[in-house]
Design a protein around this motif. Structure first.
Motif, PDB file in Angstrom:
ATOM      1  N   ALA A  49      -8.911  71.244 -53.032  1.00 37.76           N
ATOM      2  CA  ALA A  49      -8.038  70.722 -51.922  1.00 37.76           C
ATOM      3  C   ALA A  49      -9.721  69.236 -52.026  1.00 37.76           C
ATOM      4  CB  ALA A  49      -8.223  71.102 -51.171  1.00 37.76           C
ATOM      5  N   VAL A  50     -10.811  69.780 -51.472  1.00 37.99           N
ATOM      6  CA  VAL A  50     -11.852  69.180 -51.357  1.00 37.99           C
ATOM      7  C   VAL A  50     -11.810  67.718 -52.463  1.00 37.99           C
ATOM      8  CG1 VAL A  50     -14.595  68.588 -51.282  1.00 37.99           C
ATOM      9  CG2 VAL A  50     -13.228  70.374 -49.673  1.00 37.99           C
ATOM     10  N   SER A  51     -12.295  68.281 -53.553  1.00 34.58           N
ATOM     11  CA  SER A  51     -11.823  66.952 -54.580  1.00 34.58           C
ATOM     12  C   SER A  51     -10.875  65.874 -54.828  1.00 34.58           C
ATOM     13  CB  SER A  51     -12.771  68.210 -55.960  1.00 34.58           C
ATOM     14  OG  SER A  51     -12.572  67.473 -57.040  1.00 34.58           O
ATOM     15  N   ARG A  52      -9.616  66.853 -54.472  1.00 32.71           N
ATOM     16  CA  ARG A  52      -9.085  66.273 -54.302  1.00 32.71           C
ATOM     17  C   ARG A  52      -9.031  64.727 -53.503  1.00 32.71           C
ATOM     18  NH1 ARG A  52      -5.842  70.793 -55.959  1.00 32.71           N
ATOM     19  NH2 ARG A  52      -5.044  71.326 -53.391  1.00 32.71           N
ATOM     20  N   ALA A  53      -8.923  65.549 -52.308  1.00 32.81           N
ATOM     21  CA  ALA A  53      -9.249  64.078 -50.980  1.00 32.81           C
ATOM     22  C   ALA A  53     -10.188  63.490 -51.257  1.00 32.81           C
ATOM     23  CB  ALA A  53      -9.472  65.425 -50.066  1.00 32.81           C
ATOM     24  N   VAL A  54     -11.111  64.099 -52.002  1.00 32.58           N
ATOM     25  CA  VAL A  54     -12.297  62.492 -52.268  1.00 32.58           C
ATOM     26  C   VAL A  54     -11.928  61.402 -52.679  1.00 32.58           C
ATOM     27  CG1 VAL A  54     -14.292  62.224 -53.144  1.00 32.58           C
ATOM     28  CG2 VAL A  54     -14.224  64.274 -51.291  1.00 32.58           C
ATOM     29  N   ARG A  55     -11.067  62.737 -54.268  1.00 31.09           N
ATOM     30  CA  ARG A  55     -10.701  61.670 -55.343  1.00 31.09           C
ATOM     31  C   ARG A  55      -9.902  60.469 -54.989  1.00 31.09           C
ATOM     32  NH1 ARG A  55     -13.028  60.788 -60.231  1.00 31.09           N
ATOM     33  NH2 ARG A  55     -13.090  62.193 -60.547  1.00 31.09           N
ATOM     34  N   LEU A  56      -8.779  60.821 -53.802  1.00 28.03           N
ATOM     35  CA  LEU A  56      -7.333  60.069 -53.372  1.00 28.03           C
ATOM     36  C   LEU A  56      -8.431  58.844 -52.454  1.00 28.03           C
ATOM     37  CD1 LEU A  56      -5.143  62.198 -52.372  1.00 28.03           C
ATOM     38  CD2 LEU A  56      -4.830  60.841 -54.640  1.00 28.03           C
ATOM     39  N   LEU A  57      -9.752  59.270 -51.612  1.00 29.96           N
ATOM     40  CA  LEU A  57     -10.118  58.276 -50.801  1.00 29.96           C
ATOM     41  C   LEU A  57     -10.959  57.628 -51.850  1.00 29.96           C
ATOM     42  CD1 LEU A  57     -11.059  57.486 -47.847  1.00 29.96           C
ATOM     43  CD2 LEU A  57     -12.981  59.420 -48.021  1.00 29.96           C
ATOM     44  N   GLU A  58     -11.579  57.944 -52.843  1.00 31.09           N
ATOM     45  CA  GLU A  58     -11.961  56.775 -53.201  1.00 31.09           C
ATOM     46  C   GLU A  58     -10.836  55.542 -54.060  1.00 31.09           C
ATOM     47  OE1 GLU A  58     -15.446  59.067 -55.529  1.00 31.09           O
ATOM     48  OE2 GLU A  58     -13.966  59.437 -56.355  1.00 31.09           O
ATOM     49  N   ASP A  59      -9.694  56.465 -54.578  1.00 29.98           N
ATOM     50  CA  ASP A  59      -8.195  55.825 -54.928  1.00 29.98           C
ATOM     51  C   ASP A  59      -8.024  54.530 -54.065  1.00 29.98           C
ATOM     52  OD1 ASP A  59      -8.436  57.053 -57.890  1.00 29.98           O
ATOM     53  OD2 ASP A  59      -7.428  58.523 -57.057  1.00 29.98           O
ATOM     54  N   GLU A  60      -7.811  55.162 -52.020  1.00 31.00           N
ATOM     55  CA  GLU A  60      -7.140  53.962 -51.565  1.00 31.00           C
ATOM     56  C   GLU A  60      -8.878  53.315 -51.727  1.00 31.00           C
ATOM     57  OE1 GLU A  60      -6.058  54.556 -47.331  1.00 31.00           O
ATOM     58  OE2 GLU A  60      -6.262  56.206 -48.280  1.00 31.00           O
ATOM     59  N   LEU A  61      -9.993  53.639 -51.526  1.00 28.25           N
ATOM     60  CA  LEU A  61     -10.367  52.247 -51.215  1.00 28.25           C
ATOM     61  C   LEU A  61     -11.239  51.101 -52.597  1.00 28.25           C
ATOM     62  CD1 LEU A  61     -13.314  54.490 -48.550  1.00 28.25           C
ATOM     63  CD2 LEU A  61     -11.314  52.311 -48.143  1.00 28.25           C
ATOM     64  N   GLY A  62     -10.343  51.813 -53.624  1.00 27.23           N
ATOM     65  CA  GLY A  62     -11.168  51.043 -55.003  1.00 27.23           C
ATOM     66  C   GLY A  62     -12.152  50.890 -55.501  1.00 27.23           C
ATOM     67  N   VAL A  63     -13.461  52.307 -54.849  1.00 28.61           N
ATOM     68  CA  VAL A  63     -14.458  52.490 -55.097  1.00 28.61           C
ATOM     69  C   VAL A  63     -14.832  54.060 -55.752  1.00 28.61           C
ATOM     70  CG1 VAL A  63     -15.625  50.264 -53.675  1.00 28.61           C
ATOM     71  CG2 VAL A  63     -15.264  52.449 -52.814  1.00 28.61           C
ATOM     72  N   ALA A  64     -15.697  54.662 -56.040  1.00 31.56           N
ATOM     73  CA  ALA A  64     -16.184  54.997 -56.562  1.00 31.56           C
ATOM     74  C   ALA A  64     -17.642  55.936 -55.329  1.00 31.56           C
ATOM     75  CB  ALA A  64     -17.325  55.360 -58.156  1.00 31.56           C
ATOM     76  N   LEU A  65     -17.467  56.709 -54.701  1.00 30.09           N
ATOM     77  CA  LEU A  65     -18.521  57.638 -53.747  1.00 30.09           C
ATOM     78  C   LEU A  65     -18.625  58.495 -54.386  1.00 30.09           C
ATOM     79  CD1 LEU A  65     -15.254  57.832 -50.963  1.00 30.09           C
ATOM     80  CD2 LEU A  65     -16.703  55.722 -50.779  1.00 30.09           C
ATOM     81  N   PHE A  66     -18.907  59.249 -55.489  1.00 34.68           N
ATOM     82  CA  PHE A  66     -19.417  60.026 -55.653  1.00 34.68           C
ATOM     83  C   PHE A  66     -19.947  59.793 -57.478  1.00 34.68           C
ATOM     84  CE2 PHE A  66     -18.361  61.971 -52.286  1.00 34.68           C
ATOM     85  CZ  PHE A  66     -19.537  62.663 -51.483  1.00 34.68           C
ATOM     86  N   GLU A  67     -21.896  59.673 -57.893  1.00 38.02           N
ATOM     87  CA  GLU A  67     -21.584  59.941 -59.572  1.00 38.02           C
ATOM     88  C   GLU A  67     -21.273  61.401 -59.580  1.00 38.02           C
ATOM     89  OE1 GLU A  67     -24.835  58.899 -62.331  1.00 38.02           O
ATOM     90  OE2 GLU A  67     -25.278  58.426 -60.123  1.00 38.02           O
TER      91      GLU A  67
END
Length: 305
Positions: A49-67
Motif C-alpha cells: 500500500a505504501v509503495s503504490r501510494a508513493v508510485r501514484l504520487l510520482e506519476d501525478e507529479l511527473g518526477v521520481a521521488l526515490f531511487e
C-alpha cells in the motif's frame, strides 16, 4: 492569448491541487525512514500500500521521488525537496491539533518502556496523581522507535536508538547499571570481603533477549574483560530481574529498575552501580510550554529521578 494571471482554471499553470493526504503521509514516512517496510509498520499499512501510494504520487507529479536500488530506496533531489515541505506541513498540522487538544480537558497518552513502567513509574504514580488530580494521563507500555502520529503525546525512552530530528528530548536521568542478586546469595556469588566486591567467576549469570549486551556494557563501563555468555536467558528484562529476586542468579540491574528492591533489602548490589553512557529522556513533538500539564509532568519525573 491567455495571461498567466487570468488563465483558464484547467490550465497547468493554475493547477494548485494537492495530492491525496494519504499519499503524502505515506511519502513522508517513507522519506523519513528511507524504508517502505518501516513506513508501512508506522502507518499500520502493508508494504504494498505504501509503495503504490508513493508510485501514484510520482506519476501525478511527473518526477521520481526515490531511487530504487537493490531493495533499498534513496531520496532523489526532488524527493528531498518535497520531503522537507511535507514534513514542515505535517509538523504544523500536528502542532495545531496538539494545541487544540491541550486547550480541552482530556486524557493524554504517556508511553513508557515496559520494565521502567512496571518497576519505577507505576509504584510512584500515586504521588503524581495526588499532586496533580486535574491532569488525566493514560499510561501505556511501549519501547523503541514510535510515531507521535499514532496517538502518543509523550514518551519515555532510553537513548539506544536514533531519534527523528523533529522530536524534542528532555533528559530525565543517566542509566546506571550493576550486577544484582537476592541478598541472601550475595556472599556466595560475590567476594564481599574485597573493597570492590568482585563477582565470582562461577556465579550464575542471568541474561535477557531485550537487552542482550547488558553484561558486556557493564563490563566495559567498569573495565572488566568481556563476560562469558553462559547462563540462563529470559525473553524480557523484567523476567531476568524477577529471576534475580527468586535467587536464580545474578542479573544486570539498572539502578532505577531495582532501587526499590535494593532499598528494601530484597536485592543486593555488592559491586555498586556505574553509568553506562546511555540515559532516559522524555520525548515530545515540540518543546514543552512552561506551566503546561506536560511541563508539570516533566518536573515531577525529574524529582523522582
Amino acid at each position: 492569448m491567455i495571461s498567466d494571471i487570468n488563465g483558464e482554471s484547467a490550465s497547468p499553470l493554475n493547477d494548485e491541487r494537492l495530492p491525496s493526504l494519504l499519499a503524502l503521509r505515506c511519502f513522508e514516512a517513507a522519506a523519513r525512514q528511507e524504508n517502505f517496510s518501516r513506513a508501512a509498520t508506522e502507518l499500520h499499512l502493508t508494504h504494498g500500500a505504501v509503495s503504490r501510494a508513493v508510485r501514484l504520487l510520482e506519476d501525478e507529479l511527473g518526477v521520481a521521488l526515490f531511487e530504487r536500488r537493490s531493495r533499498r530506496v534513496f531520496l532523489t533531489d526532488a524527493g528531498r525537496t518535497l520531503a522537507r515541505a511535507v514534513a514542515e506541513g505535517m509538523d504544523l498540522m500536528r502542532q495545531a491539533v496538539s494545541e487544540l487538544r491541550a486547550s480541552q480537558q482530556r486524557q493524554w497518552v504517556l508511553s513508557c518502556e515496559p520494565t521502567l513502567l512496571m518497576r519505577w513509574l507505576i509504584p510512584r504514580w500515586s504521588d503524581f496523581q495526588a499532586r496533580h488530580p486535574d491532569i488525566d494521563v493514560h499510561l501505556v507500555a511501549g519501547g523503541g522507535p514510535f510515531s507521535f502520529a499514532s496517538g502518543i503525546d509523550l514518551a519515555i525512552r532510553r537513548s539506544d536508538f536514533p531519534l527523528p530530528g523533529s522530536y524534542h528530548a528532555e533528559t530525565l536521568f543517566a542509566e546506571k547499571v550493576g550486577p544484582v542478586c537476592r541478598t541472601d546469595k550475595a556472599a556466595s556469588w560475590f567476594n564481599v570481603k574485597q573493597r570492590n566486591a568482585a563477582l565470582r567467576i562461577d556465579a550464575p549469570r542471568l541474561h535477557t533477549r531485550t537487552r542482550p549486551g547488558a553484561w558486556q556494557e557493564w563490563a566495559a563501563a567498569v573495565g572488566y574483560p568481556p563476560v562469558d555468555r553462559a547462563g540462563q536467558t529470559f525473553d524480557h528484562f523484567y523476567f531476568s530481574l524477577q529471576a534475580a529476586v527468586a535467587g536464580l542468579g545474578v542479573a544486570i540491574g539498572p539502578w532505577h529498575l531495582v532501587r526499590d528492591d535494593v532499598e528494601s533489602g530484597v536485592l543486593s548490589a555488592p559491586s555498586g552501580f556505574v553509568e553506562d553512557g546511555s540515559h532516559y529522556c522524555l520525548l515530545s513533538p515540540k518543546p514543552l510550554v512552561p506551566g503546561s500539564p506536560q511541563a508539570e509532568l516533566l518536573a515531577w519525573l525529574k524529582l523522582q529521578a
